[in-house]
Scaffold this active site. Structure first.
Site, PDB file in Angstrom:
ATOM      1  CG  ASP A 182      -0.333   0.233   2.583  1.00  0.00           C
ATOM      2  OD1 ASP A 182       1.175   0.301   2.501  1.00  0.00           O
ATOM      3  OD2 ASP A 182      -0.808   0.231   3.444  1.00  0.00           O
ATOM      4  CG  ASP A 221       1.500   3.277   4.797  1.00  0.00           C
ATOM      5  OD1 ASP A 221       0.487   2.755   4.944  1.00  0.00           O
ATOM      6  OD2 ASP A 221       2.406   2.452   4.225  1.00  0.00           O
ATOM      7  CG  ASP A 281      -3.456   2.596   5.335  1.00  0.00           C
ATOM      8  OD1 ASP A 281      -4.503   2.135   4.664  1.00  0.00           O
ATOM      9  OD2 ASP A 281      -2.478   1.848   5.848  1.00  0.00           O
TER      10      ASP A 281
HETATM   11  N1  DCT Z   1       2.481   0.018  11.948  1.00  0.00           N
HETATM   12  C1  DCT Z   1       2.357  -0.238  13.096  1.00  0.00           C
HETATM   13  N2  DCT Z   1       1.280  -0.898  13.713  1.00  0.00           N
HETATM   14  C2  DCT Z   1       0.305  -1.376  13.007  1.00  0.00           C
HETATM   15  C3  DCT Z   1       0.237  -1.005  11.865  1.00  0.00           C
HETATM   16  C4  DCT Z   1       1.299  -0.290  11.145  1.00  0.00           C
HETATM   17  O1  DCT Z   1       3.304   0.033  13.795  1.00  0.00           O
HETATM   18  N3  DCT Z   1      -0.738  -2.080  13.602  1.00  0.00           N
HETATM   19  C5  DCT Z   1       3.259   0.990  11.271  1.00  0.00           C
HETATM   20  C6  DCT Z   1       4.662   0.160  10.844  1.00  0.00           C
HETATM   21  C7  DCT Z   1       4.857   0.446   9.524  1.00  0.00           C
HETATM   22  C8  DCT Z   1       3.858   1.443   8.780  1.00  0.00           C
HETATM   23  O2  DCT Z   1       2.908   1.721   9.976  1.00  0.00           O
HETATM   24  C9  DCT Z   1       3.023   1.219   7.681  1.00  0.00           C
HETATM   25  O3  DCT Z   1       2.462  -0.256   7.771  1.00  0.00           O
HETATM   26  P1  DCT Z   1       2.322  -1.035   6.419  1.00  0.00           P
HETATM   27  O4  DCT Z   1       1.690  -0.351   5.394  1.00  0.00           O
HETATM   28  O5  DCT Z   1       1.270  -2.298   6.905  1.00  0.00           O
HETATM   29  O6  DCT Z   1       3.758  -1.463   6.277  1.00  0.00           O
HETATM   30  P2  DCT Z   1       4.940  -1.129   5.589  1.00  0.00           P
HETATM   31  O7  DCT Z   1       6.237  -1.380   6.119  1.00  0.00           O
HETATM   32  O8  DCT Z   1       4.624   0.203   4.656  1.00  0.00           O
HETATM   33  O9  DCT Z   1       5.069  -2.355   4.548  1.00  0.00           O
HETATM   34  P3  DCT Z   1       4.061  -2.498   2.996  1.00  0.00           P
HETATM   35  O10 DCT Z   1       5.347  -2.317   2.132  1.00  0.00           O
HETATM   36  O11 DCT Z   1       3.769  -3.840   2.987  1.00  0.00           O
HETATM   37  O12 DCT Z   1       3.257  -1.567   2.991  1.00  0.00           O
HETATM   38 MG    MG Z   2       2.849   0.539   3.797  1.00  0.00          MG
END
Ligand code: DCT
Ligand code: MG
Length: 512
Positions: free
Chosen positions: A345, A347, A436
Site C-alpha cells: 500500500d 501510507d 492509508d
Molecule cells: N504500523 C504499526 N502498527 C500497526 C500498523 C502499522 O506500527 N498495527 C506501522 C509500521 C509500518 C507502517 O505503520 C506502515 O504499515 P504497513 O503499510 O502495513 O507496512 P509497510 O512497512 O509500509 O509495508 P508494505 O510495503 O507492505 O506496505
Molecule cells: Mg505500507
C-alpha cells in the site's frame, strides 16, 4: 636470490615466472590500473590461489603477492565477511572504506567478462557502511568470537538495517515459519522467528557456518537448527513442509484478500473452502464491504505498488489536501519512506500547524468527497479520531493509534504514471491501489511519523527498548518518562531518539 629459486632457475638466463612469487615487473599488461587485487589464501588453499592469480593477471588484472597499502580489492573464497575482517585484524590492517572485500564470484565473473564487473551485494562480503565503522573503531582486544557480532544489540532500534539483506536464504525461511505460527496463533514462536529474521537482516555479511552465529542475539535453539539445516542442505525441511501444508496455503490465500484476517480465514478453512473462486460464488457467505472490495479489485491489490505508482498517488494526495489546507505537510511514510521499491500500500501522514480543530477534523472527509466526485474512490473507510478520549500513554504497543485515518482503495489512472504493464485486463486504463491516510495534531507529528515509518519490527523494538531500558512509554502519540512522571516533547524524530538515549537511525536503516 634464494637457493630454492636458484635450484629452479638452473642454467637458464631468464628467471622463470613462479606463481605466487614476488614479481616487480609483471609479464602481463595491466589493463585496469585503478584496481589492485589481493587474493586470500585462507580457506582457498595455495594451489587454487596461485591458479586464480595467474589467470587474473593474464586477463589484465594487477594482483599483488603480498597485502600492502596499495591493495584496493581483497578477494576471498568460502570466507564470510567476519572471517575476512578477523583475518585483517590479525594482519593489523584496517579495512578502510576504500578497501573492497569481495567474494571470489566477483573475480570469476569479471574474468569471464574480460573487465571488472559491477560489485553488487551478492559479491560484497561486508557492507561499505560497516567497513567504515569498523575501520574507525580502535583495535579491540583479542576476541573469542567474530569481531563484528560482539556489538549487535537485541533491539532493532540499536541496529542499522538497510535493504541490503545478506542473509535472504535464512530470513525468507524464518518469515515463512513465523507466518505459519501466526496462522496457528502461536505468538511466542512467531515473534521468535521474526526477531531472528530481523537480526540477520542487519548483519553485514552472509552466514556460511555456525561459527558465524556466535554472539548474535535472538537466535534460540529452534532458530539455530533451521540455520544449520540450511547451511548443510541448502533448505529447511520444516519450511518445505509448511509451504506444502494445506492450512498454511489456505490461510496465505485467504488473508491475501483485503479485509480478511485470521478469524475469517479460520472460519472458511473449517467450512472446507480451499479456493477464492468457491468462496466468491458461495451464496450462503456474507462479506463485509471491505471484503467485497477486496474480491472486486483482487488482482490489482495483490500485484505490488511500484515506487512510480506511489509517487503518482503522492501527487494526488498533495493536490487534494492543499486544496483545503494549503499549509499542510504531507509525508509518504511506511515502506516507501524506508526506501523500498515496492509495497502493498502507500501510507501518508498529514499534519498542519494552522487549522482549528474543526478544519483538522474535516480535512479527510473533504478529500474523500473531492475524490468521490472525481470518481477516484473505489472503497473507503474513515476512522474517526479517538485521540481526545485517549488516556496517554497507551500500553498496547501493537494496537493502532487513535488518530483520524482513512483506509481506501484509490483508482489510479495510467496516464498519471507509466505503468501499463501493471494492468492485468486488456483495455483497463487504471489500477486499484491501497492507500492509508493519517491525520495527526501538529504537536504529535514526530511521534506519528516515527510510528508510521515502521518497520513493524523496528516499532516493536523501539517501544520494548523504551520500556525495559529507559522506563519510558513510547507510542504513536507521545513519549512518557515514568521516572520523571512527565511527557517528553519532540519536534522531530531525532529528538525522540535523543530522549531515549539512542543514536539516530535513518528511515532507510529501519528495515528491521
Ligand atoms: N504500523 C504499526 N502498527 C500497526 C500498523 C502499522 O506500527 N498495527 C506501522 C509500521 C509500518 C507502517 O505503520 C506502515 O504499515 P504497513 O503499510 O502495513 O507496512 P509497510 O512497512 O509500509 O509495508 P508494505 O510495503 O507492505 O506496505
Ligand atoms: Mg505500507
Amino acid at each position: 636470490m634464494d637457493p630454492l629459486q636458484m635450484a629452479h632457475s638452473g642454467p637458464r638466463k631468464k628467471r622463470p615466472r613462479q606463481m605466487g612469487a614476488s614479481m616487480p615487473f609483471p609479464p602481463h599488461d595491466i589493463k585496469f590500473q585503478d584496481l589492485v587485487l589481493y587474493i586470500l589464501e585462507k580457506k582457498m588453499g595455495s594451489t587454487r590461489r596461485a591458479f586464480l592469480m595467474e589467470l587474473a593477471r593474464k586477463k589484465g588484472f594487477r594482483v599483488e603477492n603480498e597485502l600492502s597499502d596499495s591493495v584496493t580489492h581483497i578477494v576471498a573464497e568460502n570466507n564470510s565477511g567476519s572471517d575476512v575482517l578477523e583475518w585483517l585484524q590479525v594482519q593489523n590492517v584496517k579495512a578502510g572504506s576504500q578497501l573492497e572485500l569481495l567474494d571470489v564470484s566477483w573475480l570469476i565473473e569479471s574474468m569471464g567478462a574480460g573487465k571488472p564487473v559491477e560489485m553488487t551485494v551478492k559479491h560484497q562480503l561486508v557492507s561499505p557502511m560497516v567497513k567504515k565503522d569498523y575501520s574507525a573503531s580502535p583495535n579491540p582486544e583479542p576476541q573469542m568470537t567474530s569481531p563484528l557480532v560482539k556489538k549487535i544489540s537485541q533491539y532493532a532500534c540499536q541496529r542499522r538495517t538497510t535493504l541490503n539483506n545478506f542473509n535472504h536464504i535464512f530470513t525468507d525461511a524464518f518469515e515463512v515459519l513465523a507466518e505459519n505460527y501466526e496462522f496457528r496463533e502461536n505468538e511466542a514462536s512467531c515473534l521468535a522467528f521474526m526477531r531472528a529474521a530481523s537480526v540477520l537482516k542487519s548483519l553485514p555479511f552472509t552466514i556460511i557456518s555456525m561459527k558465524d552465529t556466535e554472539g548474535i542475539p535472538c537466535l534460540g535453539d529452534k532458530v539455530k537448527c533451521v540455520i544449520e539445516e540450511i547451511i548443510e542442505d541448502g533448505e529447511s525441511s520444516e519450511v518445505k513442509a509448511v509451504l506444502n501444508d494445506e492450512r498454511y496455503q489456505s490461510f496465505k490465500l485467504f488473508t491475501s484478500v483485503f479485509g480478511v484476517g485470521l478469524k475469517t480465514s479460520e472460519k472458511w478453512f473449517r467450512m472446507g473452502f480451499r479456493t477464492l473462486s468457491k468462496i466468491m460464488s458461495d451464496k450462503t457467505l456474507k462479506f463485509t464491504p471491505m471484503q467485497k472490495a477486496g474480491f472486486l479489485y483482487y488482482e490489482d491489490l495483490v500485484s505490488c505498488v511500484t515506487r512510480a505508482e506511489a509517487e503518482a498517488v503522492g501527487v494526488l494526495v498533495k493536490e487534494a489536501v492543499w486544496a483545503f489546507l494549503p499549509d499542510a505537510f504531507v509525508t509518504m511514510t511506511g515502506g516507501f519512506r524506508r526506501g523500498k521499491k515496492i509495497g502493498h500500500d502507500v501510507d501518508f501522514l498529514i499534519t498542519s500547524p494552522g487549522p482549528t480543530d474543526e478544519d483538522e477534523e474535516q480535512l479527510l472527509p473533504k478529500v474523500m468527497n473531492l475524490w468521490q466526485r472525481k470518481g477516484l474512490v473505489l472503497y473507503y473507510d474513515l476512522v474517526e479520531s479517538t485521540f481526545e478520549k485517549l488516556k496517554l500513554p497507551s500500553r498496547n504497543v501493537d494496537a493502532l493509534d487513535h488518530f483520524q485515518k482513512c483506509f481506501l482503495i484509490l483508482k489510479l489512472h495510467h496516464q498519471t504514471v507509466d505503468s501499463g504493464r501493471c494492468s492485468q485486463q486488456e483495455g483497463k486504463t487504471w489500477k486499484a491501489i491501497r492507500v492509508d491516510l493519517v491525520m495527526c495534531p501538529y504537536e504529535r507529528r514526530a511521534f506519528a511519523l516515527l510510528g508510521w515509518t515502521g518497520s513493524r519490527q523496528f516499532e516493536r523494538d523501539i517501544r520494548r527498548y523504551a520500556t525495559h531500558e529507559r522506563k519510558m512509554i513510547l507510542d504513536n502519540h507521545a513519549l512518557y518518562d515514568k521516572t520523571k512522571k512527565k511527557f517528553l516533547r519532540a519536534e522531530s524524530e531525532e529528538e525522540i531518539f535523543a530522549h531515549l538515549g539512542l543514536d539516530y537511525i535513518e528511515p532507510w536503516e529501519r528495515n528491521a
